[in-house]
Scaffold this active site. Structure first.
Site, PDB file in Angstrom:
ATOM      1  N   ARG A 104       0.829  -1.207   0.000  1.00  0.00           N
ATOM      2  CA  ARG A 104       0.000   0.000   0.000  1.00  0.00           C
ATOM      3  C   ARG A 104       0.866   1.261   0.000  1.00  0.00           C
ATOM      4  O   ARG A 104       0.573   2.221  -0.705  1.00  0.00           O
ATOM      5  CB  ARG A 104      -0.965  -0.018   1.194  1.00  0.00           C
ATOM      6  CG  ARG A 104      -2.107  -0.975   0.978  1.00  0.00           C
ATOM      7  CD  ARG A 104      -3.009  -1.130   2.186  1.00  0.00           C
ATOM      8  NE  ARG A 104      -4.147  -1.983   1.830  1.00  0.00           N
ATOM      9  CZ  ARG A 104      -5.107  -2.325   2.667  1.00  0.00           C
ATOM     10  NH1 ARG A 104      -5.084  -1.906   3.927  1.00  0.00           N
ATOM     11  NH2 ARG A 104      -6.110  -3.095   2.269  1.00  0.00           N
ATOM     12  N   TYR A 125      -6.244  -1.020  -6.828  1.00  0.00           N
ATOM     13  CA  TYR A 125      -5.593  -2.234  -6.302  1.00  0.00           C
ATOM     14  C   TYR A 125      -4.860  -1.980  -4.991  1.00  0.00           C
ATOM     15  O   TYR A 125      -4.593  -0.856  -4.612  1.00  0.00           O
ATOM     16  CB  TYR A 125      -4.734  -2.939  -7.335  1.00  0.00           C
ATOM     17  CG  TYR A 125      -3.511  -2.287  -7.920  1.00  0.00           C
ATOM     18  CD1 TYR A 125      -2.848  -1.221  -7.339  1.00  0.00           C
ATOM     19  CD2 TYR A 125      -2.974  -2.800  -9.113  1.00  0.00           C
ATOM     20  CE1 TYR A 125      -1.707  -0.679  -7.897  1.00  0.00           C
ATOM     21  CE2 TYR A 125      -1.841  -2.261  -9.679  1.00  0.00           C
ATOM     22  CZ  TYR A 125      -1.204  -1.202  -9.064  1.00  0.00           C
ATOM     23  OH  TYR A 125      -0.075  -0.675  -9.630  1.00  0.00           O
ATOM     24  N   GLU A 126      -4.610  -3.086  -4.268  1.00  0.00           N
ATOM     25  CA  GLU A 126      -4.078  -3.068  -2.898  1.00  0.00           C
ATOM     26  C   GLU A 126      -4.997  -2.300  -1.950  1.00  0.00           C
ATOM     27  O   GLU A 126      -4.555  -1.672  -1.000  1.00  0.00           O
ATOM     28  CB  GLU A 126      -2.659  -2.479  -2.862  1.00  0.00           C
ATOM     29  CG  GLU A 126      -1.645  -3.193  -3.719  1.00  0.00           C
ATOM     30  CD  GLU A 126      -1.610  -4.700  -3.479  1.00  0.00           C
ATOM     31  OE1 GLU A 126      -1.941  -5.132  -2.353  1.00  0.00           O
ATOM     32  OE2 GLU A 126      -1.276  -5.447  -4.406  1.00  0.00           O
ATOM     33  N   GLY A 127      -6.273  -2.384  -2.203  1.00  0.00           N
ATOM     34  CA  GLY A 127      -7.259  -1.730  -1.355  1.00  0.00           C
ATOM     35  C   GLY A 127      -7.717  -0.422  -1.957  1.00  0.00           C
ATOM     36  O   GLY A 127      -6.932   0.512  -2.119  1.00  0.00           O
TER      37      GLY A 127
END
Length: 614
Positions: free
Chosen positions: A307, A447-449
């Site tokens: 992140r 992506y990645e949250g």
């Protein structure tokens, strides 16, 4: 039409400024474990990194976009030039920059690795994703892997002979990992047989390295339902023999590559586990990492690192888009100056184009400063000898991670869009390259949250969990900077006084808006949690705007000091001061509207405005 993509020049001068003046590099280099690294070594790393990414990686950016990888019978061939560039990347020791020397890494601070990573990502976002994910696998194994697993996998991952992935998502399980259904059946020898399908697996199959080490979330037969029943497994593409040599081909195969809006040079694979195509029989052979049913906890080690790195990707794409738009604006002749001119001028002379370019530069440099300050906090939170200082910096870093990820990536979409606007109609033509930055940037808030996931994290885990203690400490530090700006207004000459006064006034109001939003979150979380989370994304963006303004105000103070001390000061300081003052005038006012949106969540909830679309 032939491509006219602007070459990438790593922003080493601004990087050095932020490292030394805002992030406190000298202080970080004094921490235990970093004493052997001096400023000269850091400069050498930055210069060599800039040379490598500009000469070797950056030319691949456009090529990867136009000649994406192809999958044939489960084997992926990457864009021409990628394999050679990755070999040079590995041979240069770049994969091990921040990893421990005991495992073959360089052991440098995160604060030094951060700009090197940013420059790699700016040179080619698609290329950089492979090293990024490998970093996450290394960190996960060093944190929760057994000694045997570390010895077996980490040195070759750091050395670049092997690469790594993380396998979370399935067709029915995106952000909600409670729905993961891949199965891991224990065998009598301590291994497991993995079966299932994973999607969106970046560099899940490629030809850059000898082996690929997948970290896979799956369930054992007796696992409890939901996220509490997920375990983490190592599944290598090729099994690794006891002597370190590669053995049989495992039963994990690439079914296809996804066709994407952007980052075309990055192979995003659909992986099949247990299709019976390997040399090991049916079911991919995997090995448990840590304890059963703690896989999501372990995977978050990778996800948190990723992140922060994705936030840096936002900064990287922003830098690349800004450089290209500025170069185009300085060359494109169109129209006459609004105040009158004998002939046409370049569009860089037009006030609104200047506004767009300064918005791009100000948002990029503010996000960079916030991310490097976060990296310094990470180093202090890990290496400082005082436990209280470590704890305080860990809390500060963890608070900043969702801001770095969410604000930087959302800003990158705005910046890349402005870059197209600066190009005008030519920006909508693929050959100029401006559109690629926009397409590449669009995945970053997802992506990645997603941004909402980052915002929920900022509200729930980072603000409410400690009763706002970290947020209140940050506000107090911001007010210290505000006092320094106030003092500088009194010392400023006429040329800078108006800009500094506006920076002071807008920073004052922005800090108050931030403080009011924090108070709203703390006050209403128990009585109306939906109202609080309805404003979570505005809350995150508010935090990003104000944190960026804080760092740009600090930058303005440094520049004013340098300009006062040296009659022939580096012109960089005058340009940097102008960018900081622009941020104060044009970006900080966003805080007022965002704070209002956060605090209007209760009204929206009471009136049923949100539920109206459910």
């Amino acid at each position: 039409m032939e491509t006219s993509v602007t070459p990438f020049n790593p922003p080493v001068r601004d990087i050095r400024f932020v490292l030394n003046e805002l992030a406190g590099l000298a202080e970080v280099l004094k921490l235990p474990g970093f004493e052997e690294f001096g400023a000269d070594l850091v400069d050498a790393v930055l210069e060599e990194n800039a040379r490598f990414v500009a000469e070797v990686v950056a030319p691949l950016n456009d090529k990867g976009d136009r000649q994406p990888p192809v999958c044939t019978d489960g084997a992926v061939t990457t864009t021409p030039g990628y394999a050679q560039a990755f070999r040079q990347y590995a041979e240069g020791g770049w994969q091990g920059l921040l990893h421990p020397q005991a495992w073959g890494g360089q052991g440098l601070p995160h604060l030094v690795a951060a700009p090197a990573s940013e420059n790699l990502q700016a040179a080619s976002l698609a290329f950089s994703l492979c090293p990024l994910l490998t970093d996450g696998v290394i960190e996960a194994l060093l944190t929760v892997g057994t000694d045997a697993q570390r010895r077996q996998y980490v040195p070759n991952l750091i050395g670049g002979k092997w690469t790594g992935t993380m396998n979370l998502t399935e067709p029915q399980a995106g952000s909600d990992l409670a729905l993961v259904s891949s199965r891991a059946v224990p065998q009598g020898d301590g291994s497991y047989r993995i079966s299932g399908q994973k999607i969106f697996i970046t560099y899940g199959e490629h030809d850059l390295a000898e082996n690929i080490i997948h970290l896979v979330l799956a369930r054992t037969p007796d696992a409890p339902p939901g996220v509490k029943g997920i375990s983490l497994f190592i599944v290598p593409k090729f099994l690794v023999n006891d002597d370190g040599s590669l053995g049989k081909r495992n039963d994990v195969w690439c079914a296809t590559l996804e066709h994407k809006l952007g980052i075309h040079g990055s192979p995003t694979a659909v992986l099949l586990y247990g299709s019976g195509k390997g040399e090991v029989g049916e079911g991919a052979i995997g090995y448990l990492v840590g304890e059963q049913n703690r896989g999501l906890e372990y995977m978050f080690i990778m996800m948190n690192a990723a992140r922060y790195a994705v936030g840096q990707q936002g900064i990287a794409v922003s830098e690349r888009a800004t450089q290209q738009a500025l170069a185009y604006a300085r060359e494109r002749v169109q129209g006459r100056a609004v105040e009158g001119s004998p002939g046409p001028v370049t569009i860089a002379h037009h006030p609104d184009v200047q506004r767009m370019l300064l918005t791009m530069r100000a948002l990029t440099e503010a996000a960079r400063a916030v991310s490097y300050v976060a990296a310094a906090a990470h180093d202090k939170g890990t290496h400082h000898p005082d436990a209280e200082v470590r704890a305080r910096n860990r809390a500060f870093y963890e608070y900043l991670v969702p801001i770095v990820k969410g604000f930087s990536t959302e800003s990158s979409v705005e910046i890349a869009s402005l870059g197209i606007q600066v190009h005008g109609g030519m920006g909508f033509i693929e050959e100029t390259g401006a559109a690629q930055h926009y397409r590449d940037a669009r995945i970053l808030p997802i992506y990645e949250g997603t941004t909402a996931i980052q915002a929920n994290d900022l509200v729930g885990r980072k603000t409410l969990r400690d009763g706002g203690a970290t947020a209140h400490a940050i506000v107090a530090a911001m007010r210290d900077t505000l006092k320094a700006v106030e003092a500088e207004v009194g010392r400023a000459d006429e040329a800078d006084r108006a800009g500094l006064r506006l920076l002071r006034d807008n920073l004052d109001q922005a800090i108050q808006a931030y403080q009011d939003a924090v108070a709203f979150v703390l006050e209403h979380a128990a009585s109306n949690v939906r109202a609080v989370f309805a404003g979570s994304v505005p809350y995150l963006m508010l935090a990003g705007v104000v944190h960026g303004g804080w760092q740009m105000a600090r930058a303005a103070l440094v520049c004013r000091r340098r300009l006062a001390e040296q009659a022939d000061a580096d012109p960089f300081y005058r340009h940097k001061l102008a960018t900081a003052l622009f941020y104060g005038a044009h970006i900080l006012p966003r805080a007022f509207a965002l704070s209002s949106a956060v605090r209007s969540g209760e009204v929206a909830e009471r009136c049923g405005l949100q539920a109206d679309i459910a």
